[in-house]
Scaffold this active site. Structure first.
Site, PDB file in Angstrom:
ATOM      1  N   GLY A   8      47.198  44.058  71.351  1.00 33.57           N
ATOM      2  CA  GLY A   8      46.612  43.883  70.028  1.00 33.57           C
ATOM      3  C   GLY A   8      47.285  42.755  69.268  1.00 33.57           C
ATOM      4  O   GLY A   8      47.370  42.762  68.042  1.00 33.57           O
ATOM      5  N   GLY A  11      45.523  40.894  66.283  1.00 33.18           N
ATOM      6  CA  GLY A  11      45.195  41.643  65.068  1.00 33.18           C
ATOM      7  C   GLY A  11      46.124  41.309  63.920  1.00 33.18           C
ATOM      8  O   GLY A  11      47.032  40.475  64.056  1.00 33.18           O
ATOM      9  N   GLN A  12      45.901  41.989  62.765  1.00 32.45           N
ATOM     10  CA  GLN A  12      46.683  41.673  61.568  1.00 32.45           C
ATOM     11  C   GLN A  12      48.172  41.918  61.804  1.00 32.45           C
ATOM     12  O   GLN A  12      48.991  41.003  61.643  1.00 32.45           O
ATOM     13  CB  GLN A  12      46.204  42.547  60.394  1.00 32.45           C
ATOM     14  CG  GLN A  12      46.965  42.268  59.110  1.00 32.45           C
ATOM     15  CD  GLN A  12      46.823  43.357  58.066  1.00 32.45           C
ATOM     16  OE1 GLN A  12      46.509  44.514  58.376  1.00 32.45           O
ATOM     17  NE2 GLN A  12      47.077  42.992  56.806  1.00 32.45           N
ATOM     18  N   ASP A  52      41.796  44.502  78.132  1.00 31.81           N
ATOM     19  CA  ASP A  52      41.137  45.624  77.443  1.00 31.81           C
ATOM     20  C   ASP A  52      41.968  46.859  77.772  1.00 31.81           C
ATOM     21  O   ASP A  52      42.125  47.190  78.946  1.00 31.81           O
ATOM     22  CB  ASP A  52      39.698  45.771  77.965  1.00 31.81           C
ATOM     23  CG  ASP A  52      38.982  46.977  77.360  1.00 31.81           C
ATOM     24  OD1 ASP A  52      37.743  47.066  77.535  1.00 31.81           O
ATOM     25  OD2 ASP A  52      39.661  47.828  76.716  1.00 31.81           O
ATOM     26  N   TYR A 142      39.106  57.699  62.245  1.00 32.34           N
ATOM     27  CA  TYR A 142      40.383  56.995  62.423  1.00 32.34           C
ATOM     28  C   TYR A 142      41.556  57.948  62.187  1.00 32.34           C
ATOM     29  O   TYR A 142      42.483  58.017  62.991  1.00 32.34           O
ATOM     30  CB  TYR A 142      40.432  55.838  61.429  1.00 32.34           C
ATOM     31  CG  TYR A 142      41.683  55.015  61.412  1.00 32.34           C
ATOM     32  CD1 TYR A 142      42.520  55.036  60.301  1.00 32.34           C
ATOM     33  CD2 TYR A 142      42.014  54.175  62.475  1.00 32.34           C
ATOM     34  CE1 TYR A 142      43.666  54.255  60.252  1.00 32.34           C
ATOM     35  CE2 TYR A 142      43.153  53.387  62.424  1.00 32.34           C
ATOM     36  CZ  TYR A 142      43.975  53.432  61.312  1.00 32.34           C
ATOM     37  OH  TYR A 142      45.104  52.658  61.266  1.00 32.34           O
ATOM     38  N   LYS A 146      44.436  59.296  64.744  1.00 33.68           N
ATOM     39  CA  LYS A 146      45.866  59.081  64.481  1.00 33.68           C
ATOM     40  C   LYS A 146      46.626  60.410  64.505  1.00 33.68           C
ATOM     41  O   LYS A 146      47.742  60.492  65.041  1.00 33.68           O
ATOM     42  CB  LYS A 146      46.069  58.381  63.136  1.00 33.68           C
ATOM     43  CG  LYS A 146      45.665  56.901  63.131  1.00 33.68           C
ATOM     44  CD  LYS A 146      46.433  56.092  64.166  1.00 33.68           C
ATOM     45  CE  LYS A 146      46.092  54.615  64.111  1.00 33.68           C
ATOM     46  NZ  LYS A 146      46.773  53.840  65.186  1.00 33.68           N
TER      47      LYS A 146
HETATM   48  C1  VAH Z   1      42.931  50.866  57.450  1.00 30.00           C
HETATM   49  N1  VAH Z   1      44.662  49.179  57.252  1.00 30.00           N
HETATM   50  O1  VAH Z   1      42.607  50.593  56.300  1.00 30.00           O
HETATM   51  C2  VAH Z   1      44.325  50.430  57.906  1.00 30.00           C
HETATM   52  C3  VAH Z   1      45.378  51.453  57.549  1.00 30.00           C
HETATM   53  C4  VAH Z   1      46.228  53.050  55.845  1.00 30.00           C
HETATM   54  C5  VAH Z   1      45.095  52.224  56.300  1.00 30.00           C
HETATM   55  O2  VAH Z   1      45.656  52.318  58.594  1.00 30.00           O
HETATM   56  O3  VAH Z   1      42.205  51.445  58.216  1.00 30.00           O
END
Ligand code: VAH
Length: 320
Positions: A8, A11-12, A52, A142, A146
């Protein structure tokens, strides 16, 4: 000899992390990888592999070929994009994590970093100064990925003796890459729009208070947690970490100190519900006690740097 793989790296966080790992341990000891090309700076300085994380066989071959000893696994879909593609996000975020963890276990990789997020908390979590251990009922794709990921890295650490380390990142603010599909990314987009157009249409309400951190703080604490002796770590899943909390309205006021004519309009979209499910502030006393973690960037200092660096970046891009 340390040989680090960053998954990754385009990415940011991956971009800034790769650059700092090269600064600290030597560019030749860092392999950058992603599915898409990275910034010119990363591509110029580092060996880059297109990978990937769902392709476990290719990942294993890459690890063997480069003699990888440590892995930073940052490849994932963020909150906004995950709500738009739930099952694809679950597949990438979870099967990708399993592929990497199983290779860490089976290839004897010394240690691994995996980013959790304040997204592991949900609407029933205490919203202010959210503690390290508390109710965790995330209601976003998400956040669920996590939370599941945290449980699994602890399972691998306890049952297989792996050394997987993690922190729960708040929103991260940086200028080297533009936003990547997160909910907190308004706090990145706003700077590019303020400098380019003097105006920003914000997808969150003005009073949406969220935990944030400037990238330099996030990178320093990430490399610090990976450098610590394992015996010093008291959390086997993921540490709460924090720096500051602010609202879009507060951020806009700070930006106007530098760009007096900046205007903002609030047009909440689906990401408002995501933001509303997250804490407003984080209690990171466990990380601060055990590992000497402290942040160095507050909002005024962050805003000053972001406006200066975004202006220079956009100016360079005009002349390129
Ligand atoms: C998001 N930048 O906005 C990420 C982060 C706490 C948020 O995990 O999905």
């Amino acid at each position: 000899m340390k040989k680090i793989l960053v998954l990754g790296a385009s990415g940011q966080i991956g971009t800034d992390l790769t650059l700092e790992l090269g600064n600290r341990f030597g560019d030749a000891n860092v392999v950058a990888s992603d599915m898409k090309i990275a910034t010119d700076e990363v591509m110029d300085r580092f060996t880059f592999e297109f990978i990937d994380v769902l392709n476990k066989h290719k990942l294993e071959e890459l690890i063997e070929r480069h003699g990888i000893t440590e892995i930073y696994h940052l490849a994932a879909l963020l909150s906004g994009r995950s709500e738009q593609k739930p099952m694809f996000a679950w597949d990438v975020n979870m099967r990708g994590l399993f592929n990497v963890m199983e290779l860490v276990r089976d290839k004897g990789i010394e240690r691994m970093f995996w980013p959790s997020s304040i997204a592991v908390f949900g609407p029933s979590t205490p919203k202010h100064m959210t503690p390290q251990k508390t109710i965790m009922e995330p209601n976003t794709v998400y956040g669920i990925s996590k939370l599941a990921g945290e449980r699994w890295i602890e399972y691998f650490n306890v049952h297989y003796g792996t050394d997987i380390r993690s922190v729960r990142y708040p929103g991260i603010i940086s200028y080297k890459t533009e936003a990547g599909g997160g909910t907190t990314d308004y706090a990145v987009e706003i700077f590019f729009e303020a400098v380019r157009n003097g105006h920003y249409d914000c997808y969150l309400r003005p009073d949406t208070l969220l935990p944030m951190m400037y990238m330099e703080d996030a990178i320093r604490l990430t490399i610090d947690i990976m450098d610590r002796p394992k015996a010093e770590l008291t959390v086997n899943s993921s540490y709460n970490v924090a720096a500051m909390s602010f609202t879009p309205e507060q951020l806009a006021e700070e930006i106007r100190k530098h760009l007096p004519h900046f205007t903002i309009r609030y047009q909440p979209d689906f990401r408002q519900a995501i933001a509303d499910s997250w804490p407003a502030s984080i209690d990171d006393s466990v990380a601060r006690q055990r590992r000497g973690w402290h942040h160095e960037f507050d909002m005024p200092r962050m805003v000053e740097i972001m406006i200066r660096e975004v202006a220079q970046k956009l100016e360079r891009e005009k002349t390129d």
